[in-house]
Scaffold this active site. Sequence first.
Site, PDB file in Angstrom:
ATOM      1  N   HIS A   1      -6.891  -1.216  -1.217  1.00 29.66           N
ATOM      2  CA  HIS A   1      -6.332  -0.253  -0.257  1.00 29.66           C
ATOM      3  C   HIS A   1      -6.809  -0.647   1.140  1.00 29.66           C
ATOM      4  CE1 HIS A   1      -4.525   3.203   1.355  1.00 29.66           C
ATOM      5  NE2 HIS A   1      -5.397   4.145   1.034  1.00 29.66           N
TER       6      HIS A   1
ATOM      7  N   HIS B   1       3.693  -5.867  -1.085  1.00 30.20           N
ATOM      8  CA  HIS B   1       3.351  -4.455  -0.937  1.00 30.20           C
ATOM      9  C   HIS B   1       3.983  -3.665  -2.069  1.00 30.20           C
ATOM     10  CE1 HIS B   1       3.302  -0.373   0.846  1.00 30.20           C
ATOM     11  NE2 HIS B   1       2.199  -0.803   1.425  1.00 30.20           N
TER      12      HIS B   1
ATOM     13  N   ASP C   1      -2.013  -5.661   6.517  1.00 35.77           N
ATOM     14  CA  ASP C   1      -3.367  -6.216   6.448  1.00 35.77           C
ATOM     15  C   ASP C   1      -3.421  -7.696   6.786  1.00 35.77           C
ATOM     16  OD1 ASP C   1      -4.672  -3.804   5.494  1.00 35.77           O
ATOM     17  OD2 ASP C   1      -3.594  -4.127   3.626  1.00 35.77           O
TER      18      ASP C   1
END
Length: 445
Positions: A273, A324, A381
Amino acid sequence: MEDKLYAFYLAGRKENEIPNALYRKYNVKKGLRNEDGTGVRVGLTRIADVVGYEIRNEEKCDVAGKLYYRGIELRELINGYSKAQTYGYEETCFLLLFGYLPNKAQMKEFCELLRSHYELPKDFLETKFLQMPGKNIMNRIQQAVLSLYDYDDKADDTDISNTLLQGIDILAKLPSILVYAYQSKLHRYHQESLVIHLAQHNLSIAENLLYMLRKDNRYTKLEAQLLDMLLIVHADHGGGNNSTFTNVVIASTGTDIYAAMVGAIGAMKGPRHGGANMKVRAMLEAVVEKIGYCEEEEVICNLINQILDKRFFDGSGLVYGMGHAIYTLSDPRSEVLQSYIEILAKEKQRMSEYAFYKRFEACAKKVMWERKHIRISSNVDFYSGFVYDMLGIPQELFTPLFVLARTVGWLAHNIENKLYDGRIVRPATKYVGELQDYVKMEDRL
């Protein structure tokens, strides 16, 4: 004795196994995921919408990703506010919490309220950080947020108006909590000089963080704008992400907001996460150490295959920052970042590194298509850690910054769930073990 604990578990391994076939038999969704990867719906929300696919004729179809805050698309929101300012995150907070964009007077009042809560309680710095520095910044943030409970005369009041004020107070204090947790750790465990700057009431949240983090207090307008944009990008991601769902589950029991926020921070810490940005940065550093800023596609693809085969980096088989759970063709947050990264990369003279990131992303897409025939894109990210690094923010603060940004989303969903659901979240599991009789100690083998 301690080394025997796992041996006890192994001795009963047969009794503990749950075959995959049973999940299908009882229609249990692992990870609350459907067979096609879509999430099992667990609620309704008007706060944010994450669009990464469409269902056409009962089939999941890939589409360009979009993220909506209260119905406003992320790119439109970021492009809309004045680039001469650095309070876009504050504007986003207002939008997420109240459902509409503020006018000038409302924006001024909201910012003043936030800034009036910047200051930590008396002696909090000394007793919670300097006397008790932590080895892990995320754990220390949890402890600090939970400690705020003791300074709140209405800590257990879960009324909406009080919850809103408590959430704003936590959000406003987080920049100081993040920086002080980091500085106290450097001082205690790395014997570095202790540098503490107090929060400035005339600065935005993004500006304040840079001001307090840097020894000389100095930062450029562009740096503050980029950090402000990163906070906007991370502010919310719907009610289904792990940390937001955790927050709502905990709050649904009727407990205080401090406990709910601390639970969400714990969920955010995991590398699957919020901790993924640190993993991406570490992975790319290992890649560059191995092949440099290589321009040969074949060499890069070969190394990505090694990562997928668990023969390079951490052995997980994961290419961090790629793909994702919802987005398919693109992650709008990644696209937004890329549109601004080049400006900062030029200023910091790091264009070679940025160009390599782009090549690596392209090669990862190619390899995943060749191996699994699936289309993936970089997620937020993949580039956020690179931006943080260019801003001079240490890796240990990458995920804590995610916490800072997402706190407003947690608060918004916490309140929405209290208002329009209000029931304790109580899912069910199916017992698939065997029944057995109790055997007296003297009769056991």
